[in-house]
Scaffold this motif. Structure first.
Motif, PDB file in Angstrom:
ATOM      1  N   PHE A 230       5.946  -3.440   9.895  1.00  0.00           N
ATOM      2  CA  PHE A 230       6.206  -2.298   9.026  1.00  0.00           C
ATOM      3  C   PHE A 230       7.390  -2.630   8.123  1.00  0.00           C
ATOM      4  CE2 PHE A 230       4.102  -0.324  12.667  1.00  0.00           C
ATOM      5  CZ  PHE A 230       3.160   0.460  12.034  1.00  0.00           C
ATOM      6  N   HIS A 231       7.242  -2.376   6.835  1.00  0.00           N
ATOM      7  CA  HIS A 231       8.309  -2.642   5.874  1.00  0.00           C
ATOM      8  C   HIS A 231       8.893  -1.331   5.358  1.00  0.00           C
ATOM      9  CE1 HIS A 231       7.529  -7.059   4.489  1.00  0.00           C
ATOM     10  NE2 HIS A 231       7.736  -6.944   5.770  1.00  0.00           N
ATOM     11  N   PHE A 232      10.215  -1.322   5.233  1.00  0.00           N
ATOM     12  CA  PHE A 232      10.919  -0.183   4.669  1.00  0.00           C
ATOM     13  C   PHE A 232      11.687  -0.653   3.437  1.00  0.00           C
ATOM     14  CE2 PHE A 232      10.557   0.380   9.182  1.00  0.00           C
ATOM     15  CZ  PHE A 232      10.335   1.723   9.381  1.00  0.00           C
ATOM     16  N   LYS A 233      11.794   0.196   2.464  1.00  0.00           N
ATOM     17  CA  LYS A 233      12.670  -0.066   1.331  1.00  0.00           C
ATOM     18  C   LYS A 233      13.649   1.079   1.259  1.00  0.00           C
ATOM     19  CE  LYS A 233      12.818  -1.302  -3.563  1.00  0.00           C
ATOM     20  NZ  LYS A 233      12.037  -1.584  -4.784  1.00  0.00           N
ATOM     21  N   SER A 234      14.924   0.759   1.368  1.00  0.00           N
ATOM     22  CA  SER A 234      15.963   1.795   1.446  1.00  0.00           C
ATOM     23  C   SER A 234      16.934   1.679   0.290  1.00  0.00           C
ATOM     24  CB  SER A 234      16.737   1.673   2.767  1.00  0.00           C
ATOM     25  OG  SER A 234      15.868   1.748   3.870  1.00  0.00           O
ATOM     26  N   GLN A 235      17.552   2.793  -0.033  1.00  0.00           N
ATOM     27  CA  GLN A 235      18.542   2.832  -1.102  1.00  0.00           C
ATOM     28  C   GLN A 235      19.753   3.585  -0.602  1.00  0.00           C
ATOM     29  OE1 GLN A 235      17.231   4.763  -4.678  1.00  0.00           O
ATOM     30  NE2 GLN A 235      18.900   3.948  -5.914  1.00  0.00           N
TER      31      GLN A 235
END
Length: 239
Positions: A230-235
């Motif tokens: 599972f990939h997450f992209k966070s800011q």
């Protein structure tokens, strides 16, 4: 072909060729030997070894002592935040998707599921999902009975359920709530995933809603821990 006149180093040129041949399926389970690569591309042993070393470091191939260099099994990646089907995730990785229908029909909703979806009865569809013939996930999906019965008249053995819901049943899917945990898998499902009993899987609970906010699907999925990521992209939020 590889050219000494190219400003790109020879080992990088060779690495790109090998990776391209892997992605296009020219190399199936393993790559050619050092000698075969040297002869095919007229390069030195040191160039071959450096190119292969880069591929090993990147997890694209793996060396097996006395057997050669094999293509590493690559996990299927799912970007959280994108409501796409397992089929599409597998295809996006350049792999061939497959499905095996295990069970379907109207069931009494188990207590733990009833608490989540507030339905006493639902239509269950349980399937094993494959990537290049390797089992990677077991998806147990619950639908309101009316929706499930209509789905069952379509190609649930191999079709993409989200496509069937939208294209054949005119249900416009809108968003989903997803929770990821790690859970031990049952003895029965361990055999289906070809993993050891008492193993833990990546477990996903997904609630899928239509544009009106109505629950269309509740999915409990168990993913092979070595074949799914599972990939997450966070800011970072500004203070």
């Amino acid at each position: 072909m590889i050219s000494s006149n190219n400003p790109i180093p020879l080992h990088i040129q060779l690495r790109k060729i090998i990776e391209k041949n892997i992605n296009q399926g020219i190399y199936k389970s393993k790559i050619p030997s050092e000698r075969e690569l040297m002869e095919a591309y007229s390069v030195s042993r040191s160039t071959v070894r450096e190119a292969v070393s880069h591929l090993v470091n990147d997890g694209i191939v793996e060396k097996r002592h006395g057997k050669g260099t094999y293509i590493a099994r690559k996990p299927v990646h799912y970007w959280l935040g994108n409501l796409i089907s397992t089929t599409k995730s597998i295809e996006n990785m350049g792999m061939h998707p497959g499905t095996k229908l295990i069970n379907h029909g109207i069931v009494t909703v188990p207590a733990e599921v009833k608490e989540a979806i507030t339905l006493a009865q639902a239509y269950l569809i349980k399937r094993v999902r494959y990537a290049d013939d390797m089992p990677i996930a077991i998806e147990t999906q619950y639908y309101p009975i009316e929706i499930g019965e209509k789905l069952a008249k379509l190609d649930i053995k191999s079709g993409t359920l989200y496509d069937l819901l939208e294209d054949e049943m005119s249900i416009q899917l809108h968003d989903a709530d997803e929770v990821i945990t790690s859970k031990p898998i049952s003895k029965e499902d361990a055999k289906l995933l070809n993993i050891k009993e008492n193993s833990n899987t990546l477990h996903l609970d997904r609630f899928v809603y239509d544009i009106n906010g109505d629950l269309i699907e509740y999915c409990m999925a168990d993913y092979h821990p070595g074949m799914y990521a599972f990939h997450f992209k966070s800011q970072r939020l500004k203070k």
